[in-house]
Scaffold this active site. Structure first.
Site, PDB file in Angstrom:
ATOM      1  CD  GLN A  77      29.984  12.371 -59.686  1.00 36.50           C
ATOM      2  OE1 GLN A  77      29.929  11.904 -60.646  1.00 36.50           O
ATOM      3  NE2 GLN A  77      31.183  12.873 -59.449  1.00 36.50           N
ATOM      4  CB  ALA A 107      12.985  -9.097 -50.948  1.00 34.40           C
ATOM      5  CE  LYS A 124      35.720  -4.661 -64.338  1.00 31.16           C
ATOM      6  NZ  LYS A 124      36.513  -3.913 -63.518  1.00 31.16           N
ATOM      7  CG  ASP A 125      34.984  -1.533 -72.497  1.00 35.69           C
ATOM      8  OD1 ASP A 125      35.146  -0.839 -71.400  1.00 35.69           O
ATOM      9  OD2 ASP A 125      35.820  -1.843 -73.268  1.00 35.69           O
ATOM     10  CD1 TRP A 171      15.232  14.777 -67.793  1.00 33.38           C
ATOM     11  CD2 TRP A 171      14.831  16.573 -66.868  1.00 33.38           C
ATOM     12  NE1 TRP A 171      14.615  14.506 -66.694  1.00 33.38           N
ATOM     13  CE2 TRP A 171      14.386  15.658 -66.014  1.00 33.38           C
ATOM     14  CE3 TRP A 171      14.509  18.062 -66.596  1.00 33.38           C
ATOM     15  CZ2 TRP A 171      13.611  15.870 -64.854  1.00 33.38           C
ATOM     16  CZ3 TRP A 171      14.124  18.574 -65.262  1.00 33.38           C
ATOM     17  CH2 TRP A 171      13.573  17.332 -64.305  1.00 33.38           C
ATOM     18  CD  GLU A 216      26.526   4.388 -62.787  1.00 37.81           C
ATOM     19  OE1 GLU A 216      27.594   3.695 -62.585  1.00 37.81           O
ATOM     20  OE2 GLU A 216      26.526   5.194 -63.801  1.00 37.81           O
ATOM     21  CD  GLU A 264      32.367  -0.722 -63.558  1.00 34.04           C
ATOM     22  OE1 GLU A 264      32.311  -0.071 -62.445  1.00 34.04           O
ATOM     23  OE2 GLU A 264      32.297   0.009 -64.481  1.00 34.04           O
ATOM     24  CD  GLU A 324      43.027 -12.764 -62.967  1.00 34.71           C
ATOM     25  OE1 GLU A 324      42.243 -13.224 -63.474  1.00 34.71           O
ATOM     26  OE2 GLU A 324      43.595 -12.239 -62.255  1.00 34.71           O
TER      27      GLU A 324
END
Length: 133
Positions: free
Chosen positions: A45, A26, A106-107, A124, A81, A88, A97
């Site tokens: 990033q 794992a 995805k949105d 922060w 992320e 995605e 397609e």
């Protein structure tokens, strides 16, 4: 062709493992996921930013709770992320397609990343305000 051990084994092999063997495999799959994620510019990033922000959190935080909150907010962005990249990738695996449900998924993943970034930025900003005000 170079393949990893995970690519050569049966898809259900992990379900047959127990104990330390399951944990070791794992962990290997998790490292492969991080390597795959490194190929995505956004995650790369954010990981570079995390390398700067995590040590900075130890300096900025005034107590273990603040340090944990600052670090947790940064790590949450990375987690979201990675999940968004997984969504995605799964959608892209289905086909290139355009489809309304694929776009919606995805949105929504992208919106989750945005919310995690806003939360991280807010935490922060509040810590910086508290420290220097």
């Amino acid at each position: 062709m170079n393949t990893t051990p995970a690519q050569r084994e049966a898809p259900t092999a992990q379900k047959q493992r127990h104990g330390l063997s399951r944990l070791v495999h794992a962990f290997g799959y998790s490292i492969e996921g991080l390597r795959a994620g490194w190929g995505e510019a956004a995650l790369r990033q954010e990981m570079i930013a995390a390398v700067v922000l995590l040590p900075l959190a130890c300096w900025l935080g005034q107590g273990w709770l603040e340090v944990a909150l600052l670090c947790g907010a940064v790590v949450l962005v990375l987690i979201v992320e990675l999940l968004n990249t997984g969504i995605e990738t799964a959608i892209d695996r289905i086909g290139p397609e355009w489809h309304a449900l694929s776009k919606r998924a995805k949105d929504m993943g992208s919106a989750a990343v945005l919310l995690s970034l806003l939360l991280c930025g807010g935490i922060w900003a509040a810590a910086l305000w508290h420290r220097f005000n």
